[in-house]
Design a protein around this motif. Structure first.
Motif, PDB file in Angstrom:
ATOM      1  N   THR A 146      -2.636  -1.269   9.912  1.00 51.45           N
ATOM      2  CA  THR A 146      -1.415  -0.932   9.173  1.00 51.45           C
ATOM      3  C   THR A 146      -0.168  -1.130  10.024  1.00 51.45           C
ATOM      4  O   THR A 146       0.950  -1.120   9.496  1.00 51.45           O
ATOM      5  CB  THR A 146      -1.443   0.522   8.668  1.00 51.45           C
ATOM      6  OG1 THR A 146      -1.350   1.427   9.777  1.00 51.45           O
ATOM      7  CG2 THR A 146      -2.715   0.812   7.887  1.00 51.45           C
ATOM      8  N   LYS A 150      -0.443  -5.135   7.888  1.00 55.61           N
ATOM      9  CA  LYS A 150       0.239  -4.565   6.723  1.00 55.61           C
ATOM     10  C   LYS A 150       1.686  -5.049   6.611  1.00 55.61           C
ATOM     11  O   LYS A 150       2.073  -5.607   5.575  1.00 55.61           O
ATOM     12  CB  LYS A 150       0.168  -3.047   6.760  1.00 55.61           C
ATOM     13  CG  LYS A 150       0.763  -2.368   5.532  1.00 55.61           C
ATOM     14  CD  LYS A 150       0.568  -0.857   5.593  1.00 55.61           C
ATOM     15  CE  LYS A 150       1.175  -0.177   4.364  1.00 55.61           C
ATOM     16  NZ  LYS A 150       0.984   1.295   4.414  1.00 55.61           N
ATOM     17  N   GLN A 154       3.403  -7.987   4.007  1.00 61.34           N
ATOM     18  CA  GLN A 154       4.599  -7.767   3.185  1.00 61.34           C
ATOM     19  C   GLN A 154       5.620  -8.881   3.416  1.00 61.34           C
ATOM     20  O   GLN A 154       6.260  -9.362   2.469  1.00 61.34           O
ATOM     21  CB  GLN A 154       5.227  -6.419   3.538  1.00 61.34           C
ATOM     22  CG  GLN A 154       4.370  -5.211   3.196  1.00 61.34           C
ATOM     23  CD  GLN A 154       4.856  -3.958   3.921  1.00 61.34           C
ATOM     24  OE1 GLN A 154       6.037  -3.672   3.972  1.00 61.34           O
ATOM     25  NE2 GLN A 154       3.920  -3.223   4.491  1.00 61.34           N
ATOM     26  N   GLU A 203     -10.531  -1.945   3.216  1.00 61.31           N
ATOM     27  CA  GLU A 203      -9.106  -1.629   3.301  1.00 61.31           C
ATOM     28  C   GLU A 203      -8.193  -2.853   3.288  1.00 61.31           C
ATOM     29  O   GLU A 203      -7.285  -2.950   2.463  1.00 61.31           O
ATOM     30  CB  GLU A 203      -8.840  -0.799   4.570  1.00 61.31           C
ATOM     31  CG  GLU A 203      -9.588   0.510   4.615  1.00 61.31           C
ATOM     32  CD  GLU A 203      -9.272   1.305   5.880  1.00 61.31           C
ATOM     33  OE1 GLU A 203      -8.157   1.163   6.413  1.00 61.31           O
ATOM     34  OE2 GLU A 203     -10.152   2.055   6.338  1.00 61.31           O
ATOM     35  N   ILE A 204      -8.403  -3.771   4.234  1.00 55.94           N
ATOM     36  CA  ILE A 204      -7.456  -4.875   4.401  1.00 55.94           C
ATOM     37  C   ILE A 204      -7.468  -5.804   3.191  1.00 55.94           C
ATOM     38  O   ILE A 204      -6.408  -6.163   2.654  1.00 55.94           O
ATOM     39  CB  ILE A 204      -7.768  -5.677   5.684  1.00 55.94           C
ATOM     40  CG1 ILE A 204      -7.666  -4.776   6.912  1.00 55.94           C
ATOM     41  CG2 ILE A 204      -6.806  -6.849   5.828  1.00 55.94           C
ATOM     42  CD1 ILE A 204      -8.087  -5.441   8.213  1.00 55.94           C
ATOM     43  N   TYR A 207      -5.764  -4.446   0.079  1.00 51.92           N
ATOM     44  CA  TYR A 207      -4.314  -4.388   0.264  1.00 51.92           C
ATOM     45  C   TYR A 207      -3.699  -5.777   0.126  1.00 51.92           C
ATOM     46  O   TYR A 207      -2.678  -5.951  -0.566  1.00 51.92           O
ATOM     47  CB  TYR A 207      -3.966  -3.790   1.624  1.00 51.92           C
ATOM     48  CG  TYR A 207      -2.472  -3.702   1.846  1.00 51.92           C
ATOM     49  CD1 TYR A 207      -1.718  -2.747   1.186  1.00 51.92           C
ATOM     50  CD2 TYR A 207      -1.818  -4.609   2.678  1.00 51.92           C
ATOM     51  CE1 TYR A 207      -0.339  -2.675   1.354  1.00 51.92           C
ATOM     52  CE2 TYR A 207      -0.440  -4.556   2.857  1.00 51.92           C
ATOM     53  CZ  TYR A 207       0.290  -3.577   2.192  1.00 51.92           C
ATOM     54  OH  TYR A 207       1.648  -3.523   2.347  1.00 51.92           O
ATOM     55  N   SER A 210      -3.496  -6.860  -3.403  1.00 54.35           N
ATOM     56  CA  SER A 210      -2.387  -6.239  -4.142  1.00 54.35           C
ATOM     57  C   SER A 210      -1.079  -6.974  -3.906  1.00 54.35           C
ATOM     58  O   SER A 210      -0.162  -6.919  -4.737  1.00 54.35           O
ATOM     59  CB  SER A 210      -2.233  -4.763  -3.733  1.00 54.35           C
ATOM     60  OG  SER A 210      -1.669  -4.639  -2.427  1.00 54.35           O
TER      61      SER A 210
END
Length: 360
Positions: A146, A150, A154, A203-204, A207, A210
Protein backbone atom coordinates in the motif's frame (compact mmCIF):
# COMPACT_ATOMS: atom_id res chain seq x y z
CA UNK A 1 25.43 3.65 -39.71
CA UNK A 2 26.95 6.78 -38.16
CA UNK A 3 25.25 8.33 -35.16
CA UNK A 4 26.39 11.93 -34.64
CA UNK A 5 26.15 13.39 -31.14
CA UNK A 6 23.51 15.87 -32.28
CA UNK A 7 21.60 14.33 -35.19
CA UNK A 8 18.71 15.91 -37.04
CA UNK A 9 15.73 16.39 -34.77
CA UNK A 10 13.51 13.98 -36.69
CA UNK A 11 13.65 10.56 -38.31
CA UNK A 12 12.99 9.86 -41.98
CA UNK A 13 9.29 9.34 -42.65
CA UNK A 14 9.68 5.57 -43.14
CA UNK A 15 11.33 5.15 -39.73
CA UNK A 16 8.75 7.39 -38.07
CA UNK A 17 6.08 5.07 -39.41
CA UNK A 18 7.84 2.14 -37.75
CA UNK A 19 8.07 4.05 -34.46
CA UNK A 20 4.33 4.66 -34.51
CA UNK A 21 3.37 1.18 -35.67
CA UNK A 22 5.51 -0.50 -33.02
CA UNK A 23 4.50 2.00 -30.30
CA UNK A 24 8.07 2.90 -29.45
CA UNK A 25 8.22 4.99 -26.28
CA UNK A 26 11.05 6.44 -24.27
CA UNK A 27 11.33 5.57 -20.60
CA UNK A 28 12.23 8.88 -18.97
CA UNK A 29 15.39 7.93 -17.10
CA UNK A 30 17.69 10.40 -18.85
CA UNK A 31 16.03 13.51 -17.49
CA UNK A 32 15.33 15.21 -14.20
CA UNK A 33 12.30 13.70 -12.45
CA UNK A 34 9.13 15.70 -13.17
CA UNK A 35 8.05 15.17 -9.55
CA UNK A 36 11.23 16.56 -8.00
CA UNK A 37 10.44 18.67 -4.92
CA UNK A 38 11.64 22.21 -4.46
CA UNK A 39 13.92 21.04 -1.65
CA UNK A 40 15.45 18.34 -3.86
CA UNK A 41 15.88 20.80 -6.72
CA UNK A 42 17.77 23.17 -4.41
CA UNK A 43 20.07 20.32 -3.37
CA UNK A 44 20.79 19.48 -7.01
CA UNK A 45 21.40 23.14 -7.84
CA UNK A 46 23.60 23.73 -4.78
CA UNK A 47 25.68 20.74 -5.88
CA UNK A 48 26.20 22.56 -9.19
CA UNK A 49 24.15 19.85 -10.99
CA UNK A 50 27.06 17.41 -10.56
CA UNK A 51 24.86 14.29 -10.81
CA UNK A 52 22.20 15.76 -13.05
CA UNK A 53 22.14 16.25 -16.81
CA UNK A 54 20.02 19.40 -16.74
CA UNK A 55 22.81 21.68 -18.04
CA UNK A 56 23.46 19.27 -20.91
CA UNK A 57 19.73 19.09 -21.66
CA UNK A 58 19.45 22.87 -21.74
CA UNK A 59 22.44 23.04 -24.10
CA UNK A 60 20.87 20.52 -26.46
CA UNK A 61 17.53 22.35 -26.45
CA UNK A 62 19.32 25.57 -27.37
CA UNK A 63 21.06 23.75 -30.21
CA UNK A 64 17.64 22.77 -31.55
CA UNK A 65 16.39 26.36 -31.44
CA UNK A 66 14.77 26.71 -28.02
CA UNK A 67 15.33 30.09 -26.35
CA UNK A 68 15.49 28.91 -22.74
CA UNK A 69 17.59 29.42 -19.63
CA UNK A 70 18.45 27.24 -16.66
CA UNK A 71 15.37 27.05 -14.43
CA UNK A 72 15.60 28.71 -11.03
CA UNK A 73 13.33 26.20 -9.32
CA UNK A 74 11.37 22.98 -9.75
CA UNK A 75 8.24 24.74 -11.00
CA UNK A 76 10.19 26.47 -13.77
CA UNK A 77 11.65 23.11 -14.79
CA UNK A 78 8.19 21.60 -15.05
CA UNK A 79 6.60 24.52 -16.86
CA UNK A 80 9.43 25.54 -19.22
CA UNK A 81 11.99 22.77 -19.73
CA UNK A 82 9.89 19.60 -19.52
CA UNK A 83 7.45 20.74 -22.26
CA UNK A 84 10.39 21.36 -24.60
CA UNK A 85 11.77 17.88 -23.87
CA UNK A 86 8.36 16.36 -24.69
CA UNK A 87 8.15 18.38 -27.89
CA UNK A 88 11.55 17.02 -28.91
CA UNK A 89 10.30 13.46 -28.36
CA UNK A 90 7.38 14.14 -30.69
CA UNK A 91 9.59 15.81 -33.30
CA UNK A 92 11.96 12.85 -33.22
CA UNK A 93 9.06 10.51 -33.95
CA UNK A 94 8.37 8.77 -30.63
CA UNK A 95 4.96 7.19 -30.08
CA UNK A 96 4.99 8.12 -26.40
CA UNK A 97 6.79 8.24 -23.09
CA UNK A 98 6.85 6.02 -20.03
CA UNK A 99 6.92 8.03 -16.81
CA UNK A 100 8.50 6.82 -13.54
CA UNK A 101 5.95 7.39 -10.77
CA UNK A 102 7.88 6.11 -7.76
CA UNK A 103 8.53 9.55 -6.31
CA UNK A 104 4.93 10.79 -6.39
CA UNK A 105 3.81 12.01 -2.91
CA UNK A 106 1.17 10.00 -1.04
CA UNK A 107 -0.20 9.85 2.50
CA UNK A 108 0.13 7.17 5.17
CA UNK A 109 -2.84 5.30 3.69
CA UNK A 110 -1.20 5.10 0.28
CA UNK A 111 -3.49 7.71 -1.27
CA UNK A 112 -2.06 10.33 -3.59
CA UNK A 113 -1.88 13.78 -2.05
CA UNK A 114 -3.70 16.74 -3.65
CA UNK A 115 -0.25 18.05 -4.64
CA UNK A 116 0.54 14.76 -6.41
CA UNK A 117 -2.75 14.79 -8.32
CA UNK A 118 -2.12 18.38 -9.42
CA UNK A 119 1.35 17.47 -10.68
CA UNK A 120 0.09 14.39 -12.53
CA UNK A 121 -2.59 16.45 -14.28
CA UNK A 122 0.02 19.05 -15.23
CA UNK A 123 2.28 16.36 -16.66
CA UNK A 124 -0.58 14.72 -18.56
CA UNK A 125 -1.47 18.06 -20.12
CA UNK A 126 2.12 18.70 -21.22
CA UNK A 127 2.57 15.26 -22.75
CA UNK A 128 -0.83 15.32 -24.46
CA UNK A 129 -0.08 18.76 -25.90
CA UNK A 130 3.02 17.27 -27.52
CA UNK A 131 0.87 14.57 -29.12
CA UNK A 132 2.49 11.71 -27.19
CA UNK A 133 0.96 8.70 -25.46
CA UNK A 134 1.73 8.24 -21.77
CA UNK A 135 2.13 5.23 -19.51
CA UNK A 136 3.28 4.70 -15.94
CA UNK A 137 6.31 2.86 -14.55
CA UNK A 138 6.42 1.80 -10.90
CA UNK A 139 9.46 3.07 -9.07
CA UNK A 140 10.09 2.86 -5.35
CA UNK A 141 9.31 -0.30 -3.39
CA UNK A 142 8.20 -0.98 0.18
CA UNK A 143 7.42 -4.33 1.84
CA UNK A 144 3.93 -2.87 2.41
CA UNK A 145 2.35 -2.82 -1.05
CA UNK A 146 0.00 0.00 0.00
CA UNK A 147 3.06 2.23 0.27
CA UNK A 148 4.25 1.63 -3.30
CA UNK A 149 1.98 -0.32 -5.66
CA UNK A 150 -1.18 1.35 -4.33
CA UNK A 151 -0.23 5.00 -5.06
CA UNK A 152 1.61 4.01 -8.25
CA UNK A 153 -1.55 2.24 -9.46
CA UNK A 154 -3.55 5.39 -8.78
CA UNK A 155 -1.04 7.39 -10.79
CA UNK A 156 -1.33 4.93 -13.69
CA UNK A 157 -5.12 5.24 -13.62
CA UNK A 158 -4.96 9.05 -13.67
CA UNK A 159 -2.54 8.91 -16.60
CA UNK A 160 -4.87 6.65 -18.54
CA UNK A 161 -2.23 3.94 -18.55
CA UNK A 162 -3.65 0.44 -18.84
CA UNK A 163 -0.51 -1.05 -17.30
CA UNK A 164 1.70 -0.27 -14.35
CA UNK A 165 5.13 -1.37 -15.56
CA UNK A 166 7.93 -2.48 -13.28
CA UNK A 167 9.45 -5.33 -11.23
CA UNK A 168 7.15 -6.16 -8.31
CA UNK A 169 7.21 -9.87 -7.40
CA UNK A 170 10.89 -9.70 -6.50
CA UNK A 171 11.54 -5.95 -6.42
CA UNK A 172 14.58 -3.96 -7.42
CA UNK A 173 17.55 -4.60 -5.06
CA UNK A 174 15.71 -7.39 -3.19
CA UNK A 175 18.09 -10.26 -2.48
CA UNK A 176 17.70 -13.43 -0.36
CA UNK A 177 18.76 -13.25 3.26
CA UNK A 178 20.89 -16.09 4.53
CA UNK A 179 20.95 -17.91 1.18
CA UNK A 180 24.56 -18.99 0.71
CA UNK A 181 24.06 -21.50 -2.10
CA UNK A 182 22.32 -21.78 -5.44
CA UNK A 183 19.82 -24.27 -4.07
CA UNK A 184 19.00 -22.01 -1.12
CA UNK A 185 18.50 -19.07 -3.48
CA UNK A 186 16.20 -21.13 -5.69
CA UNK A 187 14.11 -22.16 -2.69
CA UNK A 188 14.00 -18.54 -1.51
CA UNK A 189 12.71 -17.36 -4.89
CA UNK A 190 10.05 -20.08 -5.03
CA UNK A 191 8.78 -19.06 -1.59
CA UNK A 192 8.96 -15.38 -2.55
CA UNK A 193 6.74 -16.01 -5.56
CA UNK A 194 4.32 -18.19 -3.59
CA UNK A 195 3.95 -15.44 -0.99
CA UNK A 196 3.52 -12.80 -3.70
CA UNK A 197 0.93 -14.91 -5.50
CA UNK A 198 -1.11 -15.21 -2.31
CA UNK A 199 -0.88 -11.49 -1.58
CA UNK A 200 -1.68 -10.60 -5.17
CA UNK A 201 -4.69 -12.90 -5.29
CA UNK A 202 -6.12 -11.63 -2.00
CA UNK A 203 -5.24 -7.91 -2.01
CA UNK A 204 -3.18 -6.42 -4.84
CA UNK A 205 -5.08 -7.97 -7.76
CA UNK A 206 -8.55 -6.92 -6.58
CA UNK A 207 -7.29 -3.40 -5.91
CA UNK A 208 -5.72 -3.08 -9.37
CA UNK A 209 -8.90 -4.49 -10.91
CA UNK A 210 -10.90 -1.74 -9.20
CA UNK A 211 -8.62 0.79 -10.92
CA UNK A 212 -8.72 -0.95 -14.30
CA UNK A 213 -4.95 -1.46 -14.15
CA UNK A 214 -2.84 -4.54 -14.93
CA UNK A 215 0.56 -5.01 -13.32
CA UNK A 216 3.32 -5.70 -15.85
CA UNK A 217 6.25 -7.56 -14.32
CA UNK A 218 9.77 -7.15 -15.70
CA UNK A 219 12.18 -10.06 -15.17
CA UNK A 220 15.46 -8.59 -13.90
CA UNK A 221 18.97 -9.96 -13.72
CA UNK A 222 21.34 -10.86 -10.93
CA UNK A 223 23.04 -7.55 -10.21
CA UNK A 224 19.69 -5.76 -9.77
CA UNK A 225 17.78 -8.28 -7.65
CA UNK A 226 17.49 -11.98 -7.07
CA UNK A 227 17.31 -13.18 -10.68
CA UNK A 228 13.68 -13.99 -11.37
CA UNK A 229 14.13 -14.79 -15.02
CA UNK A 230 11.54 -14.98 -17.77
CA UNK A 231 11.10 -18.67 -16.89
CA UNK A 232 10.15 -18.01 -13.26
CA UNK A 233 8.05 -14.93 -14.09
CA UNK A 234 6.15 -16.83 -16.78
CA UNK A 235 5.31 -19.55 -14.27
CA UNK A 236 4.05 -16.89 -11.85
CA UNK A 237 1.98 -15.14 -14.53
CA UNK A 238 0.29 -18.40 -15.53
CA UNK A 239 -0.51 -19.44 -11.97
CA UNK A 240 -3.95 -19.21 -10.41
CA UNK A 241 -5.32 -15.84 -9.31
CA UNK A 242 -3.01 -13.65 -11.41
CA UNK A 243 -5.60 -12.14 -13.76
CA UNK A 244 -4.27 -8.57 -13.35
CA UNK A 245 -0.65 -9.69 -13.77
CA UNK A 246 1.31 -9.77 -17.05
CA UNK A 247 4.89 -9.73 -18.31
CA UNK A 248 7.15 -7.15 -19.95
CA UNK A 249 10.35 -8.57 -21.48
CA UNK A 250 13.67 -6.67 -21.55
CA UNK A 251 16.51 -7.13 -24.05
CA UNK A 252 19.16 -6.47 -21.38
CA UNK A 253 17.96 -9.16 -19.01
CA UNK A 254 17.37 -11.78 -21.68
CA UNK A 255 20.86 -11.15 -23.06
CA UNK A 256 22.47 -11.34 -19.60
CA UNK A 257 20.48 -14.01 -17.77
CA UNK A 258 18.22 -15.58 -20.37
CA UNK A 259 18.18 -19.28 -21.20
CA UNK A 260 18.73 -18.87 -24.93
CA UNK A 261 16.54 -18.53 -28.04
CA UNK A 262 14.72 -21.87 -27.83
CA UNK A 263 13.60 -21.46 -24.21
CA UNK A 264 12.78 -17.82 -24.93
CA UNK A 265 10.51 -18.72 -27.83
CA UNK A 266 8.76 -21.30 -25.63
CA UNK A 267 8.04 -18.77 -22.87
CA UNK A 268 6.86 -16.15 -25.36
CA UNK A 269 4.43 -18.69 -26.85
CA UNK A 270 3.10 -19.55 -23.38
CA UNK A 271 2.57 -15.92 -22.49
CA UNK A 272 1.04 -14.99 -25.83
CA UNK A 273 -1.47 -17.83 -25.70
CA UNK A 274 -2.52 -16.70 -22.21
CA UNK A 275 -2.71 -13.02 -23.30
CA UNK A 276 0.01 -12.18 -20.78
CA UNK A 277 2.48 -10.23 -22.98
CA UNK A 278 2.07 -6.53 -22.22
CA UNK A 279 5.30 -4.78 -23.16
CA UNK A 280 8.95 -4.91 -24.13
CA UNK A 281 12.04 -2.95 -23.15
CA UNK A 282 15.11 -2.21 -25.22
CA UNK A 283 18.08 -1.61 -22.95
CA UNK A 284 21.79 -2.24 -23.43
CA UNK A 285 23.51 -4.55 -20.97
CA UNK A 286 25.95 -1.79 -20.05
CA UNK A 287 22.97 0.57 -19.59
CA UNK A 288 24.44 3.11 -21.96
CA UNK A 289 23.79 3.87 -25.61
CA UNK A 290 22.01 1.04 -27.42
CA UNK A 291 23.62 2.00 -30.72
CA UNK A 292 27.04 1.34 -29.15
CA UNK A 293 26.05 -2.02 -27.67
CA UNK A 294 26.39 -5.69 -28.64
CA UNK A 295 22.79 -5.76 -29.88
CA UNK A 296 23.07 -6.48 -33.60
CA UNK A 297 20.42 -7.39 -36.16
CA UNK A 298 20.50 -11.09 -35.29
CA UNK A 299 19.77 -10.39 -31.64
CA UNK A 300 16.86 -8.12 -32.55
CA UNK A 301 15.55 -10.86 -34.86
CA UNK A 302 15.78 -13.47 -32.09
CA UNK A 303 14.20 -11.19 -29.49
CA UNK A 304 11.42 -9.46 -31.43
CA UNK A 305 10.72 -12.12 -34.06
CA UNK A 306 8.86 -14.43 -31.63
CA UNK A 307 6.97 -11.46 -30.16
CA UNK A 308 5.70 -10.21 -33.52
CA UNK A 309 4.95 -13.76 -34.72
CA UNK A 310 2.49 -14.05 -31.84
CA UNK A 311 0.80 -10.73 -32.61
CA UNK A 312 2.49 -8.61 -29.94
CA UNK A 313 1.28 -5.02 -30.17
CA UNK A 314 2.24 -3.62 -26.78
CA UNK A 315 4.53 -0.68 -26.14
CA UNK A 316 8.24 -1.03 -26.80
CA UNK A 317 10.08 1.27 -24.42
CA UNK A 318 13.66 2.35 -24.98
CA UNK A 319 15.31 2.43 -21.57
CA UNK A 320 18.50 4.45 -21.11
CA UNK A 321 20.12 5.31 -17.80
CA UNK A 322 22.14 8.44 -17.26
CA UNK A 323 24.38 9.41 -14.37
CA UNK A 324 21.61 11.18 -12.49
CA UNK A 325 20.17 10.72 -9.03
CA UNK A 326 18.60 8.50 -7.85
CA UNK A 327 20.04 6.01 -10.34
CA UNK A 328 23.67 6.60 -9.36
CA UNK A 329 23.01 6.24 -5.65
CA UNK A 330 20.53 3.36 -5.80
CA UNK A 331 21.92 1.28 -8.63
CA UNK A 332 25.55 2.29 -8.06
CA UNK A 333 25.90 3.07 -11.74
CA UNK A 334 29.06 5.08 -12.15
CA UNK A 335 29.48 6.58 -15.58
CA UNK A 336 30.07 9.91 -17.17
CA UNK A 337 26.93 11.90 -17.88
CA UNK A 338 25.76 11.86 -21.48
CA UNK A 339 27.12 15.00 -23.12
CA UNK A 340 24.04 15.22 -25.36
CA UNK A 341 20.97 13.57 -23.79
CA UNK A 342 18.61 14.76 -26.55
CA UNK A 343 21.01 13.49 -29.18
CA UNK A 344 21.02 10.13 -27.40
CA UNK A 345 17.23 9.84 -27.38
CA UNK A 346 17.07 10.64 -31.13
CA UNK A 347 19.85 8.17 -31.96
CA UNK A 348 18.23 5.46 -29.83
CA UNK A 349 15.04 5.74 -31.85
CA UNK A 350 16.93 5.82 -35.15
CA UNK A 351 18.86 2.66 -34.29
CA UNK A 352 15.81 0.84 -32.93
CA UNK A 353 13.65 1.59 -35.98
CA UNK A 354 16.41 0.46 -38.32
CA UNK A 355 16.74 -2.81 -36.39
CA UNK A 356 12.96 -3.43 -36.40
CA UNK A 357 12.36 -2.41 -40.00
CA UNK A 358 12.38 -5.88 -41.55
CA UNK A 359 11.11 -7.96 -38.62
CA UNK A 360 7.53 -9.14 -39.04
Amino acid sequence: MIYPDLPNESLPAALKAIAQKRKISNLLLLFLDFYISEEQFCEVRNNDFANCNLPETISDLRHYGYDIEMPANADEYRSQIFPAIMEMHAKAGYYGVQVPVGSIPFDKNGLLTPEAITLIKQQISIIASAGLNISAVGGSWDPDWTQCIKPQGQAAQLMGSKFLYGPFSTPFLLFPKGASSGQASTEWLEQQHLDFQKLFKQEIGPYLKSLGITMSEEPLQRFERMPARLKECTKLALSEGMDEFSIMIDTCHEFADGQGPEAYRHHVKQLAEANKLSGAHISAVHRGKIYESWFNQQFFNDFFGPLFEHGFDGEIAIETFDATDPVVEVAKINRKKFAHPLGVLINQLNYTCNMLADIH
